[in-house]
Scaffold this motif. Structure first.
Motif, mmCIF file in Angstrom:
data_model
loop_
_atom_site.group_PDB
_atom_site.id
_atom_site.type_symbol
_atom_site.label_atom_id
_atom_site.label_comp_id
_atom_site.label_asym_id
_atom_site.label_seq_id
_atom_site.Cartn_x
_atom_site.Cartn_y
_atom_site.Cartn_z
ATOM 1 N N LEU A 329 0.838 -1.197 -0.018
ATOM 2 C CA LEU A 329 0.031 0.099 0.130
ATOM 3 C C LEU A 329 0.919 1.440 0.059
ATOM 4 O O LEU A 329 0.451 2.170 -0.668
ATOM 5 C CB LEU A 329 -0.948 0.214 1.265
ATOM 6 N N LEU A 333 1.069 4.152 -2.705
ATOM 7 C CA LEU A 333 0.653 5.568 -2.250
ATOM 8 C C LEU A 333 1.803 6.391 -2.963
ATOM 9 O O LEU A 333 1.736 7.430 -3.518
ATOM 10 C CB LEU A 333 0.479 5.678 -0.805
ATOM 11 N N THR A 336 2.043 7.049 -6.551
ATOM 12 C CA THR A 336 0.965 7.971 -6.771
ATOM 13 C C THR A 336 1.428 9.327 -6.668
ATOM 14 O O THR A 336 1.034 10.225 -7.364
ATOM 15 C CB THR A 336 -0.396 7.807 -6.251
ATOM 16 N N LEU A 337 1.998 9.764 -5.536
ATOM 17 C CA LEU A 337 2.677 10.938 -5.163
ATOM 18 C C LEU A 337 3.678 11.411 -6.205
ATOM 19 O O LEU A 337 3.589 12.748 -6.487
ATOM 20 C CB LEU A 337 3.016 11.061 -3.828
ATOM 21 N N ILE A 340 2.460 13.404 -9.028
ATOM 22 C CA ILE A 340 2.120 14.746 -8.708
ATOM 23 C C ILE A 340 3.177 15.725 -8.377
ATOM 24 O O ILE A 340 3.177 16.664 -9.039
ATOM 25 C CB ILE A 340 1.297 14.338 -7.472
ATOM 26 N N PHE B 486 -9.558 6.217 4.257
ATOM 27 C CA PHE B 486 -8.213 6.182 3.859
ATOM 28 C C PHE B 486 -8.001 6.760 2.423
ATOM 29 O O PHE B 486 -7.072 7.553 2.206
ATOM 30 C CB PHE B 486 -7.592 4.989 3.883
ATOM 31 N N PHE B 490 -5.901 9.872 1.446
ATOM 32 C CA PHE B 490 -4.939 10.038 0.403
ATOM 33 C C PHE B 490 -5.076 11.020 -0.594
ATOM 34 O O PHE B 490 -4.455 11.785 -1.092
ATOM 35 C CB PHE B 490 -4.635 8.681 -0.060
ATOM 36 N N SER B 494 -2.573 14.138 -1.179
ATOM 37 C CA SER B 494 -2.107 14.211 -2.839
ATOM 38 C C SER B 494 -2.511 15.884 -3.312
ATOM 39 O O SER B 494 -1.607 16.377 -3.961
ATOM 40 C CB SER B 494 -2.777 13.451 -3.811
ATOM 41 N N VAL B 497 -0.221 19.531 -2.003
ATOM 42 C CA VAL B 497 0.763 20.342 -2.834
ATOM 43 C C VAL B 497 0.169 21.098 -3.945
ATOM 44 O O VAL B 497 0.777 22.297 -4.011
ATOM 45 C CB VAL B 497 1.951 19.356 -3.247
ATOM 46 N N LEU B 498 -0.845 20.564 -4.495
ATOM 47 C CA LEU B 498 -1.275 21.147 -5.738
ATOM 48 C C LEU B 498 -2.062 22.174 -5.548
ATOM 49 O O LEU B 498 -2.394 23.493 -6.026
ATOM 50 C CB LEU B 498 -1.952 20.270 -6.670
#
Lengths: 400, 646
Positions: A329, A333, A336-337, A340, B486, B490, B494, B497-498
């Motif tokens: 997990l 995660l 995925t970050l 970005i 969760f 998440f 994420s 920051v944007l």
């Protein structure tokens, strides 16, 4: 339906998924190929296509600085059509051999073939790596083959696979060490080891010589394929640790850091193989996990090999501090970050390299934690077995 | 590590772990409160900094400007012509501007977008520059308030005429006259970066001028800087604009701060500006079909530092003063040797001269997002099942069987995929069904969704269907609950920051979801309140209505800061009692607010690449639906009571 049949059904379903998605949504390859997670200049599908283009138009692809693929691979791909099918098949083969490896290990507890097949066939990392069409998929397959043959004591086959695998990607020669240990463990003959090394060198030489002939008697492919990885010639951001140093430091330090990084990537090979002589599959797997953050151009496709093989080592789950579910997990995660932060840096221009590197660093730390967690669990399990203590007994072992 | 070991041993020794696990919901609430407190702390002395010009090359207001009386005559002349022709068809107006610009020496072009909106633009390829960079000046025909931008157009014409005579430019000057400052301008900006043949290099900065009055004078300027998806122009540019404006004697207003507050620099005024800024950033890019865009949104995403100057008032300093401000801004950008890279891209302004940088404000949203992480952990550790209240926490209680695990994950995955699908379908719907022709349909859709979500939130109150008690159900519900929380956590992290503001506001709005507890249906009463409070569509209604009523935070601040009964009475009288709430046209207009915002949400990505709707339909909505489903399931026993039942 019996076990074997259902395994094949599952793998076929996985194959179909890998085939249908790019057929329905062909842009996915270029999207993934442009993402920092799945492509590096060394292994990206884009540069492969460029190499094929140059080759089919009778331009020497090894004249420039673009193509970093071995000549035989390039020649092979220039003949191949239906790449969707090829990559789906290659990845399904990885799944198949993963099932075989799982079957052949001597561990006391392991998952059934069906679970392993499900795990690989529907693994998002594996599916995405296939869709990205990076040549690392072939590299993964070759390594899996090496592990598979070694486990079956088919050492000649495994040496040849390793030679091919080394020919494909520089770092794979590190696996020679655990392989030689395996050969010595099973034959107890030093001659066998020497013979294997000779066979290895001979196969590699054959491959390199044919490449030499293929590229009109030029050795430039050696520089492009291997030296540019060792010397980190293409300083491009990736999910690894190298690039940041070479963009940020003064030039006169770079040779120092090059040697440090290269030594670091090799430094644990021999110790791992000697320490885990009785379980070299584990040692090789840990090595693969270690390489994921120690190598110059890692991609998610590389990570995929390590995290897919995680399912084979169920026997060590008991003593883990973090359950594999959690670590998986965590990795997902962070993965995925990463895009970005890359986006914040590259597209929005509102972040900078530090943002992306910081999160890449977190990924690497996470991987070190997973690797060392498994190492510690392995050592504990070994201890319990050697002392004949039930694994569930609560005994606190402490690292010194 | 040794310290951690010690702590771990202490925890084990005193049996703190179960207590700790049981208090996780409190910790979660505490974290959100801390996040709010953090925001409230920011305007305190010592928490913020005074702005400064970070890039040395900018040198704002270092040169004497000659944009004075003689140029005023030209501005007046242009203005008379513009007033005369303001209602002409766009082609004629385009011809008029083009001929003017050609006379001055600009290359002029017209761009017509796919939907027929037109933009006139001119390029001055400056003799000294290397033709790779450009500064943009924009004067839309219609301002963001829907007025004719008479002064702005005239001033821009006067300015570009004056600019052409100066020999100092090293970057090309592009002048743009779009019909409006939102879609038309956005289409032009997109085309500039993709298909247009006639360009002047990469845009470094853009300044939009809005000056609707015909008067010769203005009082103060309002600076708009908020782009979509939490993107802001480099703080250096904002600082330049503020510094130059103040140097020329203008007061600067941010986020529609009224004139009386421009001198204030106390805690309430700073907090008000901060909150208004947060709200503006979170709702940027949700524009109705016509009217509203101030230009900053149009340039967002292309790395163009954009500011809008909005002239306020009709008396005070003359129009050339604003011209000098813009000239000085252009000169500052012209001085720039590299791109804007110094200073901050992430900041919150408290006054035009004070800001909080990202390091100082980010923890607020980290705390509120962390509150969701903790509550998801708490859900996974069986806290949310009311039947578990008296069971002591231990490893056995937390165990999940494989089937409930898979069922729970599948349930959540189905809901998420369903919500994403519906969200995407709605976006597709909005791109095929035009708003103007189908207003009724959109109104029904929006209010239908608002009312439906509110109604279904009361489902837990009325449901009577009982299930056979089984631990599998409890575990499935637990997994679905924990995973959905969760997932939201998440998504919020994420997003941090944007788009800090959006992340913070969503985490605050969705916060009641962490209070959801499940158990036997008769115990699920309170959940309805939490569901209604955290519904995205309720917030849509609130935002839409507040937008239409022109809710001003400054009035609330005024009431609290200078509290007195007569003032309260007066405000209540003018704002509430004097309003004819039942007047059908007024009511219809107010009810149209959420519809417009919803349309803006749905079309945001297509028109401005605004992600807000995606964030809502991909993250917030599925978790809300999941919570609704959970509260409708009858969970009668705890997670580990399998043996008792069987």
């Amino acid at each position: 339906m019996n076990m074997v049949d259902s395994t094949y059904t599952i793998l076929t379903t996985g194959f179909i998924i890998r085939l249908v998605v790019p057929a329905l949504y062909p842009q996915i390859t270029s999207i993934l190929d442009k993402s920092v997670l799945f492509s590096t200049p060394i292994s990206s599908f884009r540069s492969l296509q460029e190499g094929i283009f140059l080759l089919t138009n009778n331009i020497d692809p090894y004249n420039g600085e673009v193509v970093h693929f071995p000549p035989l691979l390039l020649a092979l791909f220039s003949k191949l059509t239906h790449l969707n099918v090829v990559f789906a098949a290659l990845d399904t083969l990885i799944g198949f051999f993963l099932v075989q490896i799982n079957k052949n290990t001597k561990y006391s507890t392991k998952f059934s073939s069906r679970v392993v097949a499900i795990f690989y066939a529907f693994n998002p990392l594996a599916i995405l790596s296939t869709l990205s069409k990076s040549t690392t998929v072939i590299n993964n397959l070759s390594l899996i083959l090496v592990f598979h043959f070694t486990l079956q004591n088919k050492f000649k086959a495994s040496i040849v696979s390793l030679a091919v695998s080394t020919y494909l990607a520089y770092y794979n020669w590190y696996f020679v060490v655990p392989l030689m240990f395996s050969i010595y463990q099973s034959t107890r003959l030093q001659q066998a080891v020497v013979r294997s090394i000779i066979l290895y060198i001979a196969s590699i030489s054959a491959l390199l010589y044919s490449s030499y002939i293929l590229t009109n008697n030029s050795l430039r492919f050696l520089y492009l394929n291997y030296a540019s990885v060792v010397l980190f010639k293409k300083i491009v951001p990736n999910i690894g640790l190298w690039w940041y140093f070479f963009t940020e430091i003064f030039d006169f330090f770079s040779s120092f850091y090059l040697s440090v990084f290269n030594i670091y990537s090799f430094i644990f090979v021999v110790p791992l193989a000697t320490r885990f002589r009785n379980d070299l599959l584990f040692a090789s797997w840990i090595l693969a996990g270690f390489m994921n953050f120690a190598k110059a151009y890692p991609t998610v496709t590389d990570l995929n090999l390590f995290y897919s093989m995680l399912i084979i080592f169920k026997v060590y789950y008991k003593k883990l501090k973090f359950s594999p579910f959690l670590s998986y997990l965590g990795v997902i995660l962070i993965l995925t970050l990463l895009p970005i932060f890359y986006y914040v840096w590259m597209s929005l221009n509102s972040g900078n390299a530090n943002f992306f590197y910081a999160i890449g660093l977190v990924l690497s730390i996470l991987q070190t934690i997973i690797v060392s967690d498994f190492l510690w669990s392995k050592i504990q399990t070994e201890y319990f077995e050697s002392k004949n203590i039930n694994i569930d007994t609560i005994v606190k072992l402490t690292q010194i | 590590m040794a310290l951690l070991e010690t702590i771990q041993r202490k925890i084990n020794k005193y049996g703190l772990l179960p207590k700790l696990v049981r208090s996780l919901p409190k910790i979660s609430t505490l974290l959100t409160l801390l996040g709010v407190l953090w925001i409230l702390m920011l305007p305190l002395d010592g928490q913020f900094r005074t702005t400064y010009i970070s890039e040395n090359a900018l040198m704002p207001s270092q040169a004497y400007s000659f944009f004075r009386e003689s140029e005023w005559n030209f501005v007046r002349g242009y203005r008379d012509q513009i007033i005369e022709h303001i209602d002409d068809p766009m082609e004629d107006r385009h011809e008029m501007l083009s001929s003017w610009m050609k006379t001055i020496g600009y290359k002029t072009f017209e761009y017509e977008s796919h939907n027929g909106s037109r933009t006139t633009y001119g390029i001055y390829h400056v003799p000294k520059g290397d033709d790779t960079e450009a500064m943009v000046i924009v004067a839309p025909w219609t301002t963001s308030d829907g007025e004719k931008n008479i002064g702005g157009l005239a001033l821009t014409m006067g300015l570009i005429r004056y600019f052409h005579r100066l020999s100092i430019w090293s970057k090309n000057i592009i002048v743009v006259f779009p019909e409006d400052g939102q879609d038309t301008l956005r289409n032009w900006v997109d085309a500039y970066h993709t298909t247009l043949d006639e360009t002047g290099g990469s845009m470094e900065s853009a300044i939009v001028i809005e000056y609707p009055s015909e008067s010769d004078e203005l009082d103060y300027v309002e600076v708009n800087y908020v782009g979509v998806n939490g993107q802001l122009p480099n703080l250096d540019l904002v600082n330049c604009a503020v510094m130059i404006s103040e140097h020329e004697g203008f007061k600067v207003s941010l986020h529609n701060t009224p004139k009386g507050q421009l001198w204030a620099n106390d805690y309430p005024s700073r907090l008000t500006t901060l909150l208004k800024g947060l709200y503006a950033m979170a709702t940027a890019g949700l524009l109705p079909e016509t009217g509203g865009g101030n230009g900053c949104e149009a340039f967002s995403g292309w790395n163009v530092q954009t500011l809008t100057f909005k002239a306020k008032g009709t008396e005070g300093r003359d129009i050339t003063t604003l011209g000098r401000v813009i000239e000085a801004c252009f000169r500052a950008v012209n001085n720039l040797l590299e791109k804007f890279h110094q200073s901050f891209f992430f900041y919150l302004l408290l006054t035009p001269n004070h800001f909080v940088s990202i390091g100082n404000y980010l923890p607020a949203a980290v705390l509120t997002a962390a509150s969701f992480v903790i509550s998801s952990l708490s859900a996974l550790l069986t806290n949310n099942n009311v039947n578990n209240k008296h069971i002591n926490f231990n490893d056995a209680a937390v165990r999940v069987d494989t089937l409930p695990l898979i069922n729970g994950l599948l349930l959540f995955a189905t809901v998420t995929v369903g919500s994403i699908f519906c969200g995407t379908m709605l976006m597709w719907f909005s791109s095929t069904v035009s708003f103007a022709d189908n207003n009724k349909l959109y109104t029904m859709l929006t209010w239908g969704l608002i009312l439906t979500t509110t109604t279904v939130s009361t489902l837990p109150l009325v449901l009577r269907y009982k299930l056979q008690p089984s631990a599998a159900i409890s575990q499935t519900v637990r997994i679905a609950n924990g995973c959905s929380l969760f997932y939201l956590a998440f998504a919020l992290v994420s997003l941090l920051v944007l788009d800090f503001s959006l992340s913070l506001l969503i985490s605050l709005a969705a916060f009641p979801l962490t209070f959801i507890r499940y158990g036997a249906l008769s115990q699920n009463r309170k959940n309805s309140i939490w569901l209604i409070l955290s519904s995205p569509f309720l917030w849509l209604a609130i935002v839409g209505v507040a937008h239409k009523l022109e809710f001003q935070l400054d009035i609330v601040r005024n009431l609290i800061q200078y509290f007195s009964l007569p003032l309260l009475k007066h405000e209540l009288q003018t704002k509430i009692f004097d309003t004819d709430w039942l007047n059908p046209t007024f009511l219809q207009d107010v009810l149209q607010g959420p519809v417009e915002i919803f349309y803006g949400l749905l079309t945001g990505y297509r028109r401005f690449q605004t992600w807000t709707w995606m964030v809502i339909s991909f993250a917030w909505l599925p978790v809300w639906i999941m919570s609704l489903i959970i509260t409708c399931i009858d969970v009668q026993i705890g997670d580990s009571e399998k043996k008792k039942v069987n």
